[in-house]
Design a protein around this motif. Structure first.
Motif, PDB file in Angstrom:
ATOM      1  N   ARG A 560      -4.164  59.945 -69.002  1.00 45.19           N
ATOM      2  CA  ARG A 560      -4.622  58.422 -69.427  1.00 45.19           C
ATOM      3  C   ARG A 560      -4.637  57.898 -67.907  1.00 45.19           C
ATOM      4  NH1 ARG A 560      -0.966  54.744 -68.993  1.00 45.19           N
ATOM      5  NH2 ARG A 560       1.481  55.418 -68.854  1.00 45.19           N
ATOM      6  N   MET A 561      -3.968  58.268 -66.924  1.00 46.08           N
ATOM      7  CA  MET A 561      -3.975  57.497 -65.332  1.00 46.08           C
ATOM      8  C   MET A 561      -3.760  58.770 -64.532  1.00 46.08           C
ATOM      9  SD  MET A 561      -1.466  54.338 -64.998  1.00 46.08           S
ATOM     10  CE  MET A 561      -2.172  53.969 -63.569  1.00 46.08           C
ATOM     11  N   LEU A 562      -5.207  58.746 -63.537  1.00 43.64           N
ATOM     12  CA  LEU A 562      -5.145  59.745 -62.508  1.00 43.64           C
ATOM     13  C   LEU A 562      -4.973  58.540 -61.350  1.00 43.64           C
ATOM     14  CD1 LEU A 562      -5.596  62.475 -61.085  1.00 43.64           C
ATOM     15  CD2 LEU A 562      -7.962  62.157 -61.339  1.00 43.64           C
ATOM     16  N   ILE A 563      -3.884  58.609 -60.692  1.00 43.51           N
ATOM     17  CA  ILE A 563      -3.763  57.563 -59.737  1.00 43.51           C
ATOM     18  C   ILE A 563      -3.831  58.273 -58.470  1.00 43.51           C
ATOM     19  CG2 ILE A 563      -1.870  56.170 -58.822  1.00 43.51           C
ATOM     20  CD1 ILE A 563      -0.206  56.042 -61.560  1.00 43.51           C
ATOM     21  N   VAL A 573     -14.089  56.620 -52.733  1.00 45.19           N
ATOM     22  CA  VAL A 573     -15.342  56.494 -53.838  1.00 45.19           C
ATOM     23  C   VAL A 573     -15.934  57.918 -54.163  1.00 45.19           C
ATOM     24  CG1 VAL A 573     -17.045  55.571 -52.580  1.00 45.19           C
ATOM     25  CG2 VAL A 573     -17.064  55.092 -54.873  1.00 45.19           C
ATOM     26  N   SER A 574     -16.402  58.488 -53.196  1.00 44.16           N
ATOM     27  CA  SER A 574     -16.991  59.630 -53.167  1.00 44.16           C
ATOM     28  C   SER A 574     -16.283  60.856 -54.052  1.00 44.16           C
ATOM     29  CB  SER A 574     -17.667  60.149 -51.795  1.00 44.16           C
ATOM     30  OG  SER A 574     -18.926  60.134 -51.830  1.00 44.16           O
ATOM     31  N   SER A 575     -14.984  61.053 -53.591  1.00 44.48           N
ATOM     32  CA  SER A 575     -14.063  61.737 -54.092  1.00 44.48           C
ATOM     33  C   SER A 575     -13.850  61.494 -55.511  1.00 44.48           C
ATOM     34  CB  SER A 575     -12.756  61.769 -53.376  1.00 44.48           C
ATOM     35  OG  SER A 575     -12.832  61.693 -52.048  1.00 44.48           O
ATOM     36  N   CYS A 576     -13.520  60.539 -56.010  1.00 43.21           N
ATOM     37  CA  CYS A 576     -13.358  60.124 -57.369  1.00 43.21           C
ATOM     38  C   CYS A 576     -14.629  60.547 -58.208  1.00 43.21           C
ATOM     39  CB  CYS A 576     -13.131  58.474 -57.503  1.00 43.21           C
ATOM     40  SG  CYS A 576     -11.552  58.084 -56.782  1.00 43.21           S
ATOM     41  N   ASP A 577     -15.746  60.067 -57.603  1.00 41.17           N
ATOM     42  CA  ASP A 577     -16.956  60.136 -58.314  1.00 41.17           C
ATOM     43  C   ASP A 577     -17.370  61.809 -58.515  1.00 41.17           C
ATOM     44  OD1 ASP A 577     -17.375  57.542 -58.618  1.00 41.17           O
ATOM     45  OD2 ASP A 577     -19.112  57.477 -57.042  1.00 41.17           O
ATOM     46  N   ALA A 578     -17.207  62.792 -57.497  1.00 41.66           N
ATOM     47  CA  ALA A 578     -17.263  63.964 -57.599  1.00 41.66           C
ATOM     48  C   ALA A 578     -16.389  64.675 -58.464  1.00 41.66           C
ATOM     49  CB  ALA A 578     -17.434  64.553 -56.042  1.00 41.66           C
ATOM     50  N   PHE A 579     -15.259  64.356 -58.297  1.00 39.80           N
ATOM     51  CA  PHE A 579     -14.167  64.846 -59.202  1.00 39.80           C
ATOM     52  C   PHE A 579     -14.538  64.657 -60.997  1.00 39.80           C
ATOM     53  CE2 PHE A 579     -10.088  65.187 -61.195  1.00 39.80           C
ATOM     54  CZ  PHE A 579      -9.741  66.275 -61.052  1.00 39.80           C
ATOM     55  N   LEU A 588     -11.559  64.860 -68.793  1.00 40.19           N
ATOM     56  CA  LEU A 588     -11.234  63.860 -68.238  1.00 40.19           C
ATOM     57  C   LEU A 588     -12.210  62.580 -68.403  1.00 40.19           C
ATOM     58  CD1 LEU A 588      -9.647  62.748 -65.762  1.00 40.19           C
ATOM     59  CD2 LEU A 588     -11.552  63.478 -64.181  1.00 40.19           C
ATOM     60  N   LYS A 589     -11.327  61.352 -68.665  1.00 34.96           N
ATOM     61  CA  LYS A 589     -12.039  60.024 -69.206  1.00 34.96           C
ATOM     62  C   LYS A 589     -12.344  59.148 -67.837  1.00 34.96           C
ATOM     63  CE  LYS A 589      -8.273  59.705 -71.837  1.00 34.96           C
ATOM     64  NZ  LYS A 589      -8.047  60.887 -72.083  1.00 34.96           N
ATOM     65  N   PRO A 590     -13.436  58.527 -67.913  1.00 33.29           N
ATOM     66  CA  PRO A 590     -13.805  57.703 -66.666  1.00 33.29           C
ATOM     67  C   PRO A 590     -12.665  56.739 -66.179  1.00 33.29           C
ATOM     68  CG  PRO A 590     -15.831  58.334 -68.027  1.00 33.29           C
ATOM     69  CD  PRO A 590     -14.577  58.840 -68.749  1.00 33.29           C
ATOM     70  N   GLU A 591     -12.258  56.214 -67.352  1.00 36.49           N
ATOM     71  CA  GLU A 591     -11.420  55.040 -67.238  1.00 36.49           C
ATOM     72  C   GLU A 591      -9.971  55.305 -66.877  1.00 36.49           C
ATOM     73  OE1 GLU A 591     -11.551  56.328 -71.533  1.00 36.49           O
ATOM     74  OE2 GLU A 591     -12.744  55.782 -70.244  1.00 36.49           O
ATOM     75  N   ALA A 592      -9.785  56.727 -66.596  1.00 37.68           N
ATOM     76  CA  ALA A 592      -8.488  57.349 -66.276  1.00 37.68           C
ATOM     77  C   ALA A 592      -8.293  57.323 -64.847  1.00 37.68           C
ATOM     78  CB  ALA A 592      -8.116  58.704 -66.781  1.00 37.68           C
ATOM     79  N   GLU A 601       5.565  48.495 -45.968  1.00 43.95           N
ATOM     80  CA  GLU A 601       6.327  47.098 -46.175  1.00 43.95           C
ATOM     81  C   GLU A 601       5.961  46.351 -47.335  1.00 43.95           C
ATOM     82  OE1 GLU A 601       5.026  48.109 -41.912  1.00 43.95           O
ATOM     83  OE2 GLU A 601       3.812  48.223 -43.853  1.00 43.95           O
ATOM     84  N   ALA A 602       4.773  46.335 -48.003  1.00 46.94           N
ATOM     85  CA  ALA A 602       4.371  45.826 -49.034  1.00 46.94           C
ATOM     86  C   ALA A 602       4.657  46.654 -50.332  1.00 46.94           C
ATOM     87  CB  ALA A 602       3.338  44.913 -49.095  1.00 46.94           C
ATOM     88  N   MET A 603       5.014  47.776 -50.376  1.00 42.96           N
ATOM     89  CA  MET A 603       4.988  48.930 -51.207  1.00 42.96           C
ATOM     90  C   MET A 603       3.555  48.964 -51.987  1.00 42.96           C
ATOM     91  SD  MET A 603       9.101  48.405 -52.157  1.00 42.96           S
ATOM     92  CE  MET A 603       9.483  49.841 -52.644  1.00 42.96           C
ATOM     93  N   THR A 604       3.632  48.669 -53.571  1.00 38.16           N
ATOM     94  CA  THR A 604       2.313  48.739 -53.978  1.00 38.16           C
ATOM     95  C   THR A 604       1.711  47.274 -53.982  1.00 38.16           C
ATOM     96  OG1 THR A 604       3.245  50.541 -55.468  1.00 38.16           O
ATOM     97  CG2 THR A 604       1.307  49.430 -56.248  1.00 38.16           C
ATOM     98  N   VAL A 605       0.496  47.553 -53.328  1.00 43.48           N
ATOM     99  CA  VAL A 605      -0.144  46.059 -53.279  1.00 43.48           C
ATOM    100  C   VAL A 605      -1.030  45.973 -54.359  1.00 43.48           C
ATOM    101  CG1 VAL A 605      -1.702  44.950 -51.833  1.00 43.48           C
ATOM    102  CG2 VAL A 605      -0.060  46.568 -50.728  1.00 43.48           C
ATOM    103  N   ALA A 606      -1.757  46.787 -54.769  1.00 48.05           N
ATOM    104  CA  ALA A 606      -2.807  46.586 -56.019  1.00 48.05           C
ATOM    105  C   ALA A 606      -2.842  47.966 -56.718  1.00 48.05           C
ATOM    106  CB  ALA A 606      -4.037  46.039 -55.626  1.00 48.05           C
ATOM    107  N   ILE A 607      -3.095  47.955 -58.067  1.00 42.65           N
ATOM    108  CA  ILE A 607      -3.522  49.198 -58.503  1.00 42.65           C
ATOM    109  C   ILE A 607      -4.363  49.150 -59.896  1.00 42.65           C
ATOM    110  CG2 ILE A 607      -1.415  49.109 -60.406  1.00 42.65           C
ATOM    111  CD1 ILE A 607      -1.173  52.167 -60.069  1.00 42.65           C
ATOM    112  N   ARG A 608      -5.397  49.877 -59.954  1.00 45.73           N
ATOM    113  CA  ARG A 608      -6.209  49.506 -61.157  1.00 45.73           C
ATOM    114  C   ARG A 608      -5.646  49.983 -62.519  1.00 45.73           C
ATOM    115  NH1 ARG A 608     -11.741  52.838 -60.911  1.00 45.73           N
ATOM    116  NH2 ARG A 608     -12.171  51.859 -59.185  1.00 45.73           N
ATOM    117  N   ARG A 609      -5.635  49.228 -63.659  1.00 42.39           N
ATOM    118  CA  ARG A 609      -4.810  49.443 -64.664  1.00 42.39           C
ATOM    119  C   ARG A 609      -5.556  50.380 -65.290  1.00 42.39           C
ATOM    120  NH1 ARG A 609      -2.697  46.098 -61.509  1.00 42.39           N
ATOM    121  NH2 ARG A 609      -1.600  44.205 -62.186  1.00 42.39           N
ATOM    122  N   PRO A 610      -4.961  51.316 -66.263  1.00 45.39           N
ATOM    123  CA  PRO A 610      -5.472  52.246 -67.276  1.00 45.39           C
ATOM    124  C   PRO A 610      -6.485  51.528 -68.309  1.00 45.39           C
ATOM    125  CG  PRO A 610      -3.305  52.082 -67.739  1.00 45.39           C
ATOM    126  CD  PRO A 610      -3.467  51.124 -66.516  1.00 45.39           C
ATOM    127  N   GLY A 611      -7.885  51.982 -68.205  1.00 47.83           N
ATOM    128  CA  GLY A 611      -9.053  51.417 -68.866  1.00 47.83           C
ATOM    129  C   GLY A 611      -8.879  51.770 -70.244  1.00 47.83           C
TER     130      GLY A 611
END
Length: 1547
Positions: A560-563, A573-579, A588-592, A601-611
């Motif tokens: 459900r999440m490929l982080i 972006v190219s890597s993700c599209d090709a995979f 593999l689901k596109p929203e994953a 320093e800031a640790m996790t700055v941002a992350i795309r939520r599972p769609g």
């Protein structure tokens, strides 16, 4: 030639404002004169015309061009892409930067250059230098067109000839030169003299600009330091500027409050360890990728308890424990042992000690290992935890102890395997308090400069971060997580070690070593464990795609999440599209796919939520790279080749707040369309850099300010080190990292972007690491296209065969590339370092390098300063196999990178050089005189004591001729020994008393008459090794009335190099006879000699070994003292053979002046270690002892090669007070005896007896060598005041000599920049660009000097630079030439000042630049002392960019840049500066020298080196006086006779 970006018609130009037209005319003029490159011209012209482009387009409809079009780069153009047809073993392309879109863009950009020819000559490399290269050694092509005139210099014509020591070019003899003006020697290649060329340029500028710039009268030059700083390109007025409103901080969703969240992470472990003991927590894999051990929560809890108890209670005594809560410990575990690491980490948390995870040191000198040691030391770490297996694998000493790693503190190693731990008592429980701000652990981070800092994370931040990750990723109990990341730091630690314990999840850890052998292992683990979450990098996506054919029956339906944790990389972006396109058929689901952005320093700055299935995917931004370089967001709609497609990394973390601030200066909030540094405010970030309070404040306590400067709120933010912006819908986009930011000429470039461009130069679609070869599908219908088109990635298989119109082309794996910037000449310069395939040919590599330069120039509009290729797998690596950038940069800067190919392109990117100097017209003698008077300065002149006022009681005054003096001494003191000759053992092999010398001379005179049938006035060549035989032959010639010509004998082992010089002097002097020894006579007539010269046309050769006992009836007496006494022939450093005539009166005056200056009397003894063939060396060896009666101890310099102690031991043995040597002798002793001072002491050598140690030279004093010599032998009694130098020239062999009386030699510091403008400016010691000059001894009695402007021939003022003119009774009579050249004779020997000399004194021109400065010291006459400083020879100077450079200054700078440079020399070739360096180290270091040499000459002398030649030691020809024969070297270079190790063309 590149097309011009804007090409207006004449009508359009006429419509431009007058000042713009004037600037355009000046640009055209600079281009025609060669003062600017074509590339620089195009850029400056486009910049000038760009504000008026609408006007130009209206005026000239045919001149419409794309303003964004980039001119073709000056570096090499290739005619075709590189032909790669071999497979490569080892090494893999860095797949983080793979982008099909970008590859197509790069190929399209390169297609523009395809038809252009290669303008750059390939570097020349000796075949033996690098074994790995199969290419044949190549030499500079003879038909290479002359390089472009990029320096506006001048060149002197020269014929090709072998490089011979003391060998002048055929026919170049002083006096035969047709031109009378010295400036004619410095004509340009097209024959236009420098002066006229510059005058023409000034006239054109005057008529164009109407307002000439006038430098101040007092200096006649403009200081260029401000001009250089201003020369850095200013912001373009037409550059894109941000237009949006000021952004406001963006908030993430609230961090939810869940009732069952534990108060601390340790509490979560205690809970699951007690209640769910058998649930799996962590699974490790073996080397084949199979599960080898599963750690349950119960085991993790019990083992952590045991370790915590052991750490606190069992390592020391009860009263003195080794560890106490709050102490720091190092965790040293390999990347394939996550189980032991997890136990150790939680054991430390339970014991309340602070773990510092680091990498396992593999060698004593790991890349970055020393910096890790500094971190451990600053943290006060004395204890390291490790596993038993890891401990056994650490490097050991011979005694079995662990080695002391460089920079590390002494550590105590503790093994944490269970069998070594103590079980705690039942009543012992760890102290687990609610999470607070106390430190939990320290994560190390490497900065851009290579320093390692420790980010301290509090227990509260650790807990809050786990909560935020759990909420953002929607983690739930029992989920399986596959972790391919490094579990010791960053996202691998946060998700795989913290969040899994918080949520009772099961982590399957896939080590990097397993991924290398089985790239599909993580996909198999997802399939086998039905994992919900996978933590990967782009690299892992690509490796899985490569190995997909090995196993097709895998399903990713559970994910459900490929982080993607390096989703912040713009190229992800190219890597993700090709995979996705490949594995969507495997469930593999596109929203994953969930990219995220992190920093230490800031640790996790941002992350795309599972769609949610079926929801639209987030959008993408297609940005203009040109806009990005100015820090502005612009959607690219025009040129797809310079576009960057980026994907979002999701939203701000729960409970966090984000803002974007300007990356430099105060933290001012950016506008909405501006790129800046991402800052985060939340409880989940780091706390401090451990022990670095100042840096901490600037990073972890940032208060953003508005454009007005007022703070925005009082909430502190943390700088993340990521560059990006917040897009629509509060989506976060990252375009780069601060560490990869390259600020070049005011524009920002990202190192990752340039890496991606370099990798895209090769047409690679699929790359597989290991033994397989990638496949590239190319439609046959596209073969004729200028570039290869990219297709949706598809892997051929049995189910999915290749279409029939496709052919399979094997391609090679690419290089690993590092990009960084170095500060050179007031700006940052881009350096690209890549690893070369072992089987790559020179031509392949060179073509690839050329294409990379073109691609970067076209895509990024920035020049690359240096592109280097190193052998495969030699760049320093990070623990997980990446390139250690800072270490690579350090190796590059210190010359230890050892590249196998290098290409420097300084002309492309160094655009801030000061404008070439323009000589001011109309500065005549009168204005110089007025300038001196206005400044209150006296005319620069000086004189020695007056010979006429000095009384001598010696009877020698009544004799006018040296031959008479010898006869008189033979009668008056027959047994007085004048000469002693020593051999290498220090034994006296020959002596000559007055009577012995007289009788020997008589016999030789008799032989000349009997055998030679010579008449008075005939010239006789004396060909003898240094010794008394030479002296006897000289006086024999005087007795016979012949004119002696002393010539150095040819070297028996090198006749081809040395015999032609002898032949030329014999021919030019029109010698009637040669006097020599039997050995040399046989050599002159030998077969070997016949191969070098025509031996049948020698004049009469007489050997003087066996002379008949016969004396002349009458000795010859010249009718007048003005008759010729001898001829002095010498080869100058410019390769000119010059013979000067010395009359009897000049000889007499010379000997008298030296006698008075040095106080030489019959009771004195001097030691001479000089070559006795010309100049002052000949006078001291042959003449002075006969005149003054002192005893000369003669030491042939060649004997020192067999016994370095000879000279100093002789001085000590005979208690010599005055000794004379050459610079070559002094250098030999300094280098050879540098570590043998103690040996000198044990031999009893004491040099305290030396009153004067004089170096005989015709050059600027070598102060560094003199100081080294004085300092070295100070311990054996040598007084630093004793060492001095002389100054002489061809027209007058002895102008200055320190002598025994008078003040010590003075020194001054002068400004080098002023010297280039022919001016003198005195500065203080330590001033930048300062040069130390020493006085060249005291002016001899009877000598007058005046400093004269060489062009106006008028005197200059005190402390002003000019040519040294001399008047003295011992000046030579003139040049001895085949054809009399009255003009040259008059100009050099009998010239007058153009004004200011009522006495109309006749002066001789020395050809040396110098100045006179009146000091505060008192001379022997009681007046203030005038010091003469010699700067250098006019004939040797290099006129570059309108400035005058002395080669020795450039050579001094070059010599100190690297320890392996033994010697260097510079000259010019077709308006390019050529630097030749001798390499005394390994040939591996040859190419390291190229950038170092280029850098130092640019930094210190504002010159761009055109060619760097690396040769073996001893190749640079040096004459007997220790002077470099630069013109011989130049001719050898042009004739391809140097056998260079490497030749680099920096064009």
């Amino acid at each position: 030639m590149a097309e011009r970006g804007l090409e207006p018609s004449p009508a359009a130009v006429a419509a431009l404002p007058p000042e713009v037209r004037a600037q355009l005319a000046e640009l055209e003029l600079e281009l025609s004169e060669g003062d600017i490159t074509q590339k620089g011209y195009e850029k400056k012209r486009s910049k000038l015309l760009s504000p008026y482009s609408p006007q130009i387009q209206e005026t000239d409809s045919t001149g419409q061009k794309d303003r964004n079009q980039t001119p073709a780069p000056t570096p090499a153009q290739t005619s075709a892409p590189s032909k790669y047809h071999r497979s490569r073993s080892g090494g893999a392309r860095d797949e983080r930067y793979r982008s099909d879109i970008h590859t197509e863009a790069v190929q399209a950009a390169l297609a523009k250059h395809k038809e252009q020819k290669m303008a750059l000559p390939m570097p020349t490399k000796r075949r033996s230098t690098f074994v790995q290269s199969p290419a044949d050694a190549c030499t500079p092509p003879e038909n290479v067109s002359a390089p472009p005139d990029v320096t506006a210099t001048t060149s002197s014509s020269s014929s090709l000839r072998p490089a011979n020591i003391d060998l002048p070019p055929s026919g170049i003899v002083k006096g035969m030169h047709k031109g009378s003006n010295r400036s004619s020697l410095m004509d340009t290649a097209d024959g236009v003299p420098v002066s006229s060329r510059v005058s023409t340029k000034i006239q054109q500028l005057l008529s164009t600009l109407k307002r000439p710039k006038r430098p101040p009268l007092k200096e006649f030059f403009v200081d260029d330091s401000e001009e250089i700083v201003e020369g850095i390109p200013r912001p373009d007025p037409n550059q894109p500027k941000p237009e949006g409103r000021q952004m406001m901080p963006v908030k993430g969703e609230p961090l939810g409050v869940i009732c069952n969240w534990p108060p601390a992470l340790e509490s979560a472990l205690q809970r699951w360890g007690s209640t769910q003991a058998k649930c799996p927590c962590l699974t490790g894999l073996d080397m084949s990728g199979k599960p080898v051990y599963t750690l349950t929560y119960g085991k993790l809890w019990s083992r952590s308890l045991k370790l915590a108890y052991t750490l606190l209670n069992k390592l020391g005594t009860k009263n003195e424990p080794v560890l106490k809560p709050g102490d720091r410990v190092a965790l040293v575990y390999p990347n394939n042992d996550p189980v032991m690491f997890m136990v150790a980490f939680y054991g430390c948390l339970l014991a309340e000690v602070i773990p510092v995870p680091i990498e396992v040191p593999l060698t004593r000198k790991d890349a970055g290992g020393q910096q890790i040691g500094f971190l451990l030391g600053s943290c006060g770490i004395a204890l390291a935890l490790t596993s038993e297996i890891c401990l056994k694998g650490l490097p050991k000493t011979q005694n079995g102890e662990i080695v002391q790693f460089k920079g590390w503190p002494r550590l105590k190693w503790v093994v944490t395997d269970s069998k070594y731990l103590s079980k705690p008592p039942k009543d012992w429980q760890p102290h687990i308090s609610p999470a607070g701000t106390e430190p939990a652990y320290i994560e190390y981070k490497t900065s851009k400069e290579g320093s390692v800092m420790g980010v301290t994370v509090s227990r509260l931040a650790m807990l809050s971060h786990c909560q935020a990750l759990s909420q953002a990723c929607n983690y739930s109990e029992g989920e399986a997580v596959v972790n391919v990341l490094d579990f010791k730091k960053d996202a691998g630690l946060w998700h795989g070690m913290f969040a899994n314990v918080m949520n009772k999840m099961h982590t399957i850890s896939v080590p990097y070593s397993v991924m290398k052998t089985c790239p599909l292992s993580w996909v198999q683990r997802v399939h086998a464990h039905k994992a919900k979450v996978a933590l990967v990098k782009c690299r892992d996506l690509h490796w899985a795609m490569m190995a997909h054919r090995d196993q097709r029956d895998v399903s990713l339906n559970s994910l459900r999440m490929l982080i993607v944790t390096d989703g912040a990389n713009p190229w992800s972006v190219s890597s993700c599209d090709a995979f996705l396109s490949l594995f969507q058929s495997h469930g593999l689901k596109p929203e994953a796919i969930c990219p995220c952005a992190t920093s230490a320093e800031a640790m996790t700055v941002a992350i795309r939520r599972p769609g949610v299935p079926g929801a639209p995917l987030p959008g993408r931004a297609i940005l203009s790279m040109n806009g990005l370089s100015y820090g502005v967001i612009r959607v690219n709609t025009e040129d797809k080749n310079s576009a960057l497609t980026v994907q979002d990394v999701g939203h701000v973390m729960p409970g966090g707040m984000m803002c974007i601030v300007k990356p430099d200066g105060p933290p001012q909030l950016c506008k909405t369309d501006e790129i800046g540094e991402i800052c985060v405010s939340s409880r989940t970030g780091g706390m401090t850099y451990f022990g670095l309070a100042g840096v901490t404040k600037n990073t972890f306590e940032v208060i953003p300010v508005a454009s007005s400067g007022s703070p925005v709120g009082d909430v502190p933010f943390i700088r993340s080190g990521l560059l990006g912006f917040v897009g629509p819908g509060s989506l976060v986009f990252v375009v780069g990292k601060m560490d990869g930011l390259l600020m070049v000429s005011g524009r920002r470039h990202n190192a990752d972007d340039i890496v991606a461009t370099g990798l895209a130069v090769e047409s690679i679609k699929t790359v597989y690491r290991g033994r397989h070869t990638g496949l590239l599908a190319v439609p046959q219908t596209c073969q004729a296209r200028p570039y290869l088109r990219t297709f949706p990635l598809s892997v051929p298989s049995a189910r999915n065969p290749l279409p029939p119109d496709l052919r399979v082309a094997r391609v090679l794996t690419s290089f690993r590339i590092a990009v960084f910037s170095v500060s050179v000449f007031y700006d940052e310069r881009i350096v690209v370092v890549a690893e070369q395939r072992p089987d790559a040919s020179e031509e392949d590599s060179f073509q690839w390098m050329s294409r990379v330069l073109q691609a970067i120039d076209s895509i990024h509009q920035v020049g690359v300063y240096c592109l280097a290729l190193v052998p495969a797998n030699t760049l320093p690596k990070t623990p997980l196999g990446g390139i250690h950038i800072s270490q690579t940069k350090q190796l590059f800067l210190e010359g230890s990178l050892h590249p196998c190919n290098i290409l420097m392109c300084p002309h492309t990117c160094v655009t801030n050089l000061p404008k070439p100097r323009q000589k001011q017209p109309g500065v005549g003698p009168a204005s110089v005189m007025v300038g001196n008077l206005v400044a209150g300065k006296r005319i620069a002149q000086a004189a020695g004591r007056d010979l006429g006022q000095i009384e001598e009681n010696d009877l020698v005054r009544k004799h006018q001729f040296l031959a008479e003096i010898l006869q008189w001494r033979a009668q008056a003191t027959p047994d007085h020994v004048l000469f002693m000759l020593l051999n290498a053992k220090g034994t006296t092999v020959c002596t000559a008393s007055c009577l012995q010398l007289h009788k020997r001379a008589e016999r030789i005179a008799s032989v000349l008459g009997d055998k030679g049938h010579l008449n008075a006035g005939d010239n006789v060549v004396l060909l003898y090794p240094p010794g008394i035989e030479l002296i006897a032959a000289f006086y024999g010639c005087l007795y016979a009335g012949c004119v002696p010509v002393t010539v150095r004998p040819p070297h028996a082992q090198n006749l081809t190099a040395t015999l032609p010089t002898v032949r030329m002097i014999v021919d030019v002097s029109k010698a009637a006879c040669i006097l020599t020894t039997q050995t040399l006579m046989r050599l002159l007539k030998s077969r070997e000699a016949a191969a070098a010269v025509d031996v049948k046309t020698w004049p009469t050769i007489i050997d003087t070994d066996d002379l008949p006992r016969k004396r002349l009836p009458q000795l010859y007496k010249p009718p007048t003292p003005e008759m010729l006494a001898y001829l002095d022939f010498s080869v100058s450093t410019t390769g000119m053979l010059t013979g000067v005539k010395m009359s009897h009166s000049a000889v007499n005056a010379l000997c008298r002046a030296i006698k008075l200056q040095c106080e030489l009397y019959s009771s004195r003894q001097i030691a001479i270690c000089l070559d006795p063939y010309c100049g002052l060396g000949f006078a001291l060896w042959c003449l002075c002892s006969v005149y003054s009666g002192h005893q000369s101890v003669l030491i042939p310099p060649l004997e020192l090669e067999n016994n370095l102690f000879l000279w100093l031991a002789t001085v000590n043995q005979y208690k010599i007070r005055d000794t004379f040597c050459s610079y070559s002798v002094m250098e030999l002793c300094t280098k050879g005896l540098g570590n043998q001072v103690e040996v000198l002491k044990t031999r009893g050598i004491n040099l305290s007896c030396i009153r004067t140690c004089v170096v005989v030279a015709e050059e600027r004093p070598r102060i560094t060598l003199q100081q080294s010599f004085s300092k070295l032998f100070k311990d054996v009694g040598l007084s630093p005041r004793a060492v001095s130098t002389t100054f002489g020239s061809r027209v007058n062999v002895a102008i200055c000599l320190q002598g025994t009386s008078g003040p010590d030699p003075t020194t001054v510091y002068v400004d080098l920049k002023s010297l280039r403008h022919d001016r003198v400016r005195l500065v203080e010691r330590g001033a930048p660009q300062s040069l130390l000059l020493s006085e060249s001894g005291k002016i001899l009695p009877g000598v007058k000097v005046v400093i004269v402007n060489p062009e106006t021939k008028g005197p200059v003022g005190d402390s002003h630079l000019g040519e040294i003119w001399v008047n003295s009774p011992h000046t030579a009579s003139g040049y001895y030439t085949i054809y009399d050249s009255e003009t040259l004779q008059a100009d050099h020997f009998n010239t007058r000042l153009s004004f200011g000399d009522a006495a109309q004194t006749l002066w001789a021109r020395t050809g040396y630049l110098g100045f006179v400065r009146r000091t505060e010291l008192t001379a022997a006459t009681g007046e203030r002392h005038d010091a003469l400083y010699v700067v250098g020879a006019l004939d040797e100077t290099l006129e570059l960019r309108g400035l005058r450079y002395h080669p020795i200054d450039i050579e001094t700078s070059v010599s100190r840049v690297h320890r392996s440079i033994a010697e260097c020399a510079v000259f010019t070739w077709t308006n390019l500066l050529v630097v030749v360096v001798e390499l005394c180290g390994s040939e591996q270091e040859a190419l390291d020298l190229v950038p170092l040499v280029t850098n130092v000459v640019l930094e210190e002398h504002y010159l761009i080196v055109g060619v760097v030649v690396v040769v073996d030691p001893g190749v640079i020809p040096i004459n007997s006086r220790g002077e470099k024969q630069r013109m011989h070297l130049r001719d050898s270079f042009l004739a391809d006779q140097l056998d260079p190790i490497y030749v680099a063309y920096n064009m």
